[in-house]
Design a protein around this motif. Structure first.
Motif, short mmCIF file in Angstrom:
data_model
loop_
_atom_site.label_atom_id
_atom_site.label_comp_id
_atom_site.label_asym_id
_atom_site.label_seq_id
_atom_site.Cartn_x
_atom_site.Cartn_y
_atom_site.Cartn_z
N GLU A 85 0.87 -1.17 0.00
CA GLU A 85 0.00 0.00 0.00
C GLU A 85 0.91 1.23 0.00
O GLU A 85 1.86 1.29 0.78
CB GLU A 85 -0.81 -0.06 1.29
CG GLU A 85 -2.10 0.65 1.27
CD GLU A 85 -2.89 0.35 2.54
OE1 GLU A 85 -3.66 1.21 2.93
OE2 GLU A 85 -2.71 -0.73 3.13
N HIS A 112 -3.49 8.22 -1.74
CA HIS A 112 -3.30 6.89 -1.17
C HIS A 112 -3.70 5.85 -2.22
O HIS A 112 -4.80 5.90 -2.75
CB HIS A 112 -4.19 6.79 0.09
CG HIS A 112 -4.21 5.43 0.71
ND1 HIS A 112 -5.31 4.94 1.37
CD2 HIS A 112 -3.27 4.47 0.78
CE1 HIS A 112 -5.06 3.73 1.81
NE2 HIS A 112 -3.82 3.42 1.46
N ARG A 155 -4.01 1.74 -2.91
CA ARG A 155 -3.89 0.36 -2.42
C ARG A 155 -4.38 -0.56 -3.52
O ARG A 155 -5.13 -0.16 -4.40
CB ARG A 155 -4.68 0.17 -1.13
CG ARG A 155 -6.17 0.31 -1.27
CD ARG A 155 -6.83 0.43 0.10
NE ARG A 155 -6.43 -0.62 1.00
CZ ARG A 155 -7.25 -1.55 1.48
NH1 ARG A 155 -8.52 -1.58 1.10
NH2 ARG A 155 -6.84 -2.46 2.32
#
Lengths: 258, 324
Positions: B240, B305, B307
């Motif tokens: 991640e 972010h 992931r």
């Protein structure tokens, strides 16, 4: 079982169903009664004759005898309804609401028979009206058609016809449950109930004694019966028990998948 | 079985039966020599939305059918709503389900179909208008079922599942054949169902769909359990990361210096940097990086972010998923 019966009864007795079923039944009954009376010989040892039509029970005689021609139709309806519930997935969907499979099947079957009872009543009424309409033209005396014996015989004819409907209904439901396919079930049922039973039954004494369709025919056309009385009742009961046990076992043990 | 199972601390079968709506162990179904479901353990916590994931033929529908009493397990034991799995008649009145697609009577209207199934189950028919509203079929409830689009049929199927005010709702591929707008509607509907305090078990091969609604997932492959646990804990093969990109070359150079001086695992990429999140909180790390960039005068045009998607993580577990 009450919920299952009510749900199926309300589904089947939708206005549209009656709008189609009642006129068709009236026309069907009228045609069969006209043909039976028109083709009736003056006298006969049993069955429909002008002499028998002029006696007590004459009003329902023609329509009761004509019912024996409806066996394939009843069979097809019950095969279609039972096998169709598997192919459409409504059996699976119904089990999610009523998981007791035998209760679901029994309630549904009872509702179908109840609808059948109404249709048979209409069949008889239409047959009686047609018989009254035809009687003067054929010189049939209708004086005895409303006496007490006639009412008793009409009730007996109705019960015999319902027995015939229930018998073919059980047979059709069994075929539909075993095959779980409308085309395969209809094919198997019609081939058996039509050519096989009638051709083999007429040629084999065993067939005439034991074939279920012929035994059911004897109920509504006793003048053609090779088997009568308690023997007929026991043999039909035996078939009914075998068919119902088979259906119950299959429904209970089989996985329900698409 | 090489399942990467996650179990809660202190979780055992007895505890599970007490607190879980579904607590089954060793669920197995064989057809002859073919094993369709192989010793699957399944625990559904009350109020959870659990996604049953796997490629075609993984055993998702069979597991649901066994929970619903439609298919008899070859082996396995457990409870559903506190009742023994082998006696579905005892608990199915508290379970609503749509399995293997909607199945109704084509000549009846949507409303009449719901009346039929409500009568069959002995349910209160007064809830039907509310159910029709919940599934968005008000205004079309009087139309014959056969005139419905696939999405409307699916919604009516969900409606039928809700008739008995169920505690557990089992939905098998509810978005099958539904257009993107319909999928969004069904997603929202599933959230509404769960918000009413019901436990939901939902299967789909459209993993992105499940990612939006589930808090737990059960991953199956070839009948076996590969993972069971929280969605965010589903392992992935790729780390991640927080992605960062400066406005121009000088900003990117300054960004590189800033990141390397902080002891972070940084990967230089063609258009910026990827910072591994590790075990930390990604939101906190992103905030920290943003603050540092401002302090160092680095102009950022990208900070987000990233992931692995649920789809990627599931495919890592089960392979390409093309079996059927």
């Amino acid at each position: 079982m009450k919920n299952t019966f009510t749900a199926e009864w309300i589904r089947l007795s939708a206005k549209r169903t009656w709008l189609i079923a009642i006129p068709l039944t009236i026309v069907y009954s009228a045609i069969l009664t006209v043909v039976m009376i028109d083709q009736a010989p003056p006298r006969a040892a049993g069955g429909v004759s002008l002499q028998a039509l002029g006696q007590s029970g004459g009003a329902t005689l023609a329509v009761r005898a004509a019912v024996s021609f409806t066996s394939v139709l009843i069979l097809a309806l019950f095969v279609g309804m039972s096998a169709g519930s598997f192919t459409r997935g409504t059996w699976r969907a119904s089990l999610l609401q009523q998981p007791r499979r035998v209760v679901l099947a029994a309630g549904t079957f009872a509702a179908r028979i109840a609808v059948g009872a109404v249709v048979v009543a209409v069949l008889f009424l239409a047959g009686i009206v047609t018989a009254y309409a035809m009687a003067p033209g054929k010189g049939i005396d209708t004086g005895a058609w409303l006496d007490l014996a006639s009412w008793r015989m009409a009730a007996e004819d109705y019960l015999r016809t319902m027995c015939f409907v229930v018998g073919w209904g059980v047979f059709g439901t069994m075929i539909g449950t075993v095959t779980r396919s409308v085309p395969i079930g209809l094919g198997a049922g019609i081939v058996w109930a039509g050519p096989l039973e009638n051709i083999l039954g007429d040629r084999l004494s065993f067939g005439g004694q034991w074939f279920p369709g012929l035994l059911l025919r004897y109920v509504v056309a006793p003048e053609t019966a090779v088997v009568t009385g308690i023997t007929l009742v026991l043999r039909l009961a035996l078939y009914a028990v075998v068919a119902l046990v088979l259906v119950a076992v299959l429904l209970q043990r089989r996985d329900v998948t698409s | 079985m090489n399942a990467q199972k996650q179990t809660r601390p202190g979780h055992n079968a007895r505890d599970a039966e007490r607190v879980d709506v579904v607590a089954v162990t060793g669920l197995t179904k064989r057809y002859g020599r073919r094993t369709v479901v192989d010793g699957v353990d399944l625990h559904l916590a009350r109020g959870s939305i659990t996604g049953l994931i796997g490629p075609n033929g993984a055993g998702k529908t069979t597991i649901m059918a066994m929970l619903l009493g439609l298919v008899r397990p070859t082996s396995g034991r457990g409870t559903v709503l506190g009742h023994d799995l082998s006696r579905p008649g005892d608990y199915l009145s508290r379970v609503g389900a749509l399995i293997e697609g909607p199945a109704f009577f084509g000549n009846l209207s949507g409303r009449d179909n719901l009346h039929y199934f409500a009568r069959l189950g002995g349910h209160n028919r007064g809830v039907i208008p509310e159910v029709l509203e919940l599934v968005g079929l008000q205004g079309r409830e009087g139309d014959p079922y056969r005139s419905y689009s696939l999405g409307m049929k699916q919604r009516l199927g969900i409606g039928a599942a809700l008739l008995g005010d169920p505690e557990l709702v089992v939905l098998d591929e509810p978005t099958n054949g539904v257009d993107p707008a319909g999928m969004r509607d069904i997603r929202a509907m599933v959230r509404r169902i769960a918000a009413q305090g019901r436990t939901v078990l939902i299967s789909s091969h459209l993993l992105a769909e499940l990612e939006h609604v589930c808090d737990r997932v059960v991953v199956l492959d070839q009948g076996g359990l590969r993972y069971s646990g929280a969605l965010q804990d589903l392992p992935g093969s790729r780390a991640e990361v927080i992605l960062l990109r400066g406005l121009d070359t000088s900003d990117n150079d300054a960004l590189g210096r800033m990141l390397s001086g902080r002891g972070l695992a940084v990967e230089r990429r063609a258009d910026g940097f990827a910072v591994e999140v590790g075990r930390g909180d990604p939101a906190q790390l992103a905030g920290e990086l943003s603050r540092c960039a401002i302090e160092d005068g680095v102009r950022l045009v990208e900070l987000h972010h990233q992931r692995q998607s649920l789809e990627d993580r599931v495919l890592d577990l089960v392979g390409t998923g093309t079996r059927s």
